[in-house]
Scaffold this motif. Structure first.
Motif, PDB file in Angstrom:
ATOM      1  N   UNK A 134     160.442  35.142  92.544  1.00 12.40           N
ATOM      2  CA  UNK A 134     161.714  35.006  93.278  1.00 12.40           C
ATOM      3  C   UNK A 134     161.753  33.791  94.193  1.00 12.40           C
ATOM      4  N   UNK A 135     160.570  33.254  94.550  1.00 13.34           N
ATOM      5  CA  UNK A 135     160.495  32.088  95.425  1.00 13.34           C
ATOM      6  C   UNK A 135     159.121  31.470  95.299  1.00 13.34           C
ATOM      7  N   UNK A 136     158.880  30.399  96.065  1.00 12.48           N
ATOM      8  CA  UNK A 136     157.574  29.730  95.986  1.00 12.48           C
ATOM      9  C   UNK A 136     156.862  29.761  97.330  1.00 12.48           C
ATOM     10  N   UNK A 137     155.568  30.058  97.293  1.00 14.70           N
ATOM     11  CA  UNK A 137     154.723  29.971  98.483  1.00 14.70           C
ATOM     12  C   UNK A 137     153.729  28.841  98.213  1.00 14.70           C
ATOM     13  N   UNK A 138     152.999  28.365  99.228  1.00 14.65           N
ATOM     14  CA  UNK A 138     152.004  27.323  98.969  1.00 14.65           C
ATOM     15  C   UNK A 138     150.990  27.749  97.905  1.00 14.65           C
ATOM     16  N   UNK A 139     150.525  29.013  97.950  1.00 11.24           N
ATOM     17  CA  UNK A 139     149.505  29.410  96.958  1.00 11.24           C
ATOM     18  C   UNK A 139     150.103  29.490  95.546  1.00 11.24           C
ATOM     19  N   UNK A 169     152.187  36.691  94.245  1.00 14.78           N
ATOM     20  CA  UNK A 169     150.842  36.176  94.589  1.00 14.78           C
ATOM     21  C   UNK A 169     150.135  35.697  93.323  1.00 14.78           C
ATOM     22  N   UNK A 170     149.141  34.791  93.477  1.00 13.62           N
ATOM     23  CA  UNK A 170     148.340  34.392  92.313  1.00 13.62           C
ATOM     24  C   UNK A 170     147.636  35.591  91.675  1.00 13.62           C
ATOM     25  N   UNK A 216     151.693  26.084  88.371  1.00 16.69           N
ATOM     26  CA  UNK A 216     152.052  25.036  87.400  1.00 16.69           C
ATOM     27  C   UNK A 216     151.035  24.843  86.284  1.00 16.69           C
ATOM     28  N   UNK A 217     149.757  25.136  86.529  1.00 14.23           N
ATOM     29  CA  UNK A 217     148.762  24.937  85.462  1.00 14.23           C
ATOM     30  C   UNK A 217     148.130  26.266  85.038  1.00 14.23           C
ATOM     31  N   UNK A 218     148.866  27.364  85.208  1.00 11.82           N
ATOM     32  CA  UNK A 218     148.241  28.674  84.939  1.00 11.82           C
ATOM     33  C   UNK A 218     148.091  28.964  83.445  1.00 11.82           C
ATOM     34  N   UNK A 219     148.811  28.252  82.601  1.00 13.27           N
ATOM     35  CA  UNK A 219     148.618  28.462  81.174  1.00 13.27           C
ATOM     36  C   UNK A 219     149.776  29.128  80.457  1.00 13.27           C
ATOM     37  N   UNK A 220     150.761  29.623  81.202  1.00  8.75           N
ATOM     38  CA  UNK A 220     151.968  30.158  80.565  1.00  8.75           C
ATOM     39  C   UNK A 220     153.181  29.530  81.267  1.00  8.75           C
ATOM     40  N   UNK A 221     154.355  29.514  80.605  1.00  5.38           N
ATOM     41  CA  UNK A 221     155.542  28.983  81.275  1.00  5.38           C
ATOM     42  C   UNK A 221     155.890  29.822  82.515  1.00  5.38           C
ATOM     43  N   UNK A 222     156.378  29.133  83.540  1.00  2.00           N
ATOM     44  CA  UNK A 222     156.734  29.822  84.791  1.00  2.00           C
ATOM     45  C   UNK A 222     158.128  29.384  85.237  1.00  2.00           C
ATOM     46  N   UNK A 223     158.936  30.350  85.621  1.00  2.00           N
ATOM     47  CA  UNK A 223     160.237  30.067  86.227  1.00  2.00           C
ATOM     48  C   UNK A 223     160.131  30.446  87.704  1.00  2.00           C
ATOM     49  N   UNK A 224     159.933  29.462  88.597  1.00  2.00           N
ATOM     50  CA  UNK A 224     159.817  29.785  90.018  1.00  2.00           C
ATOM     51  C   UNK A 224     161.190  29.806  90.689  1.00  2.00           C
ATOM     52  N   UNK A 225     161.369  30.709  91.645  1.00  2.00           N
ATOM     53  CA  UNK A 225     162.665  30.826  92.299  1.00  2.00           C
ATOM     54  C   UNK A 225     162.900  29.751  93.350  1.00  2.00           C
ATOM     55  N   UNK A 226     164.113  29.176  93.329  1.00  4.51           N
ATOM     56  CA  UNK A 226     164.544  28.225  94.371  1.00  4.51           C
ATOM     57  C   UNK A 226     166.011  28.518  94.678  1.00  4.51           C
TER      58      UNK A 226
END
Ligand code: 3PG
Length: 226
Positions: free
Chosen positions: A109-114, A91-92, A120-130
């Motif tokens: 582990x995955x991506x939700x709409x929120x 969650x955010x 993507x613009x939260x300010x740190x690198x993110x590895x989202x699960x797909x």
């Protein structure tokens, strides 16, 4: 002189607060990322020291225990040069809490709409699960640069990633999920793989037993892969 962002959470002040680590720096620092599940804060310092002594520079703490945030902070205090991310972000709110606690990067582990709109613009690198071509394309469209391919072995493993490279050669992956030390080298040889993650370096059992010598030895082998 205090930085303009001093005292403010980085997600709130991303325009003027310089990111501690960029995605480029992150993937350059890490060919292998240990994925950690730690229940006790007392385990944080010896674990951080063993992983660092083995030569690893990037680790992912998973938000799968009540102590996860505190453990992450304790690892950073014990080894300030270690780049420590928070994983299992769903969650955010969890993302904000992790960044407030000092997470250098986030993993989901995955991506939700929120999550797709916040991360993507939260300010740190993110590895989202797909786990599929469509999910990978949606994630890149949302603004993510490097994707966690999860659960790697169950979702098709190396041959699946090889097949994705044909139509999607620009999409870069960090596969995780049932990857062993033996498999990691083969994953890293793929042109669309920038790093791999896994718990084999420091399993929950090794951490609970305080087997820091084995963790350091595993970290040394992992560090030699990249
Ligand atoms: C995870 O997020 O659970 C990682 O993929 C680690 O998986 P592993 O425990 O199968 O290595």
């Amino acid at each position: 002189m205090a930085l303009p962002c001093a005292g403010l959470p980085r997600w709130l002040n991303k325009d003027i607060c310089k990111m501690a680590v960029s995605m480029t720096e992150l993937v350059e620092a890490a060919s292998v990322i240990p994925v950690l599940t730690v229940g006790e804060v007392s385990q944080a310092a010896p674990l951080a020291k063993a992983l660092k002594a083995g030569g690893l520079r990037v680790v992912e703490m998973t938000w799968r225990t009540e102590a996860a945030l505190e453990v992450m902070q304790a690892m950073k205090s014990a080894e300030p040069d270690l780049i420590v991310g928070m994983g299992t972000i769903r969650t955010p709110d969890q993302a904000r809490a992790s960044m407030d606690a000092g997470a250098d990067f986030l993993v989901s582990p995955g991506l939700t709409p929120s999550l797709s709109s916040f991360l993507p613009s939260c300010g740190v690198p993110v590895l989202p699960g797909v786990a599929t071509a469509g999910e990978a394309m949606s994630a890149v469209e949302a603004g993510f640069e490097v994707l966690k391919f999860f659960p790697a072995e169950q979702a098709g493993g190396r041959s699946y990633l090889k097949s994705l490279y044909g139509p999607l050669p620009d999409i870069r992956f960090c596969p995780t999920g049932s990857i062993s030390a033996e498999m990691a080298t083969d994953y890293l040889a793929l042109p669309n793989v920038v790093c791999v993650g896994g718990s084999w370096i420091a399993t929950k059992a090794m951490v609970e037993e305080g087997d820091w010598a084995t963790i350091e030895a595993n970290a040394r082998l992992a560090a030699a892969m990249g």
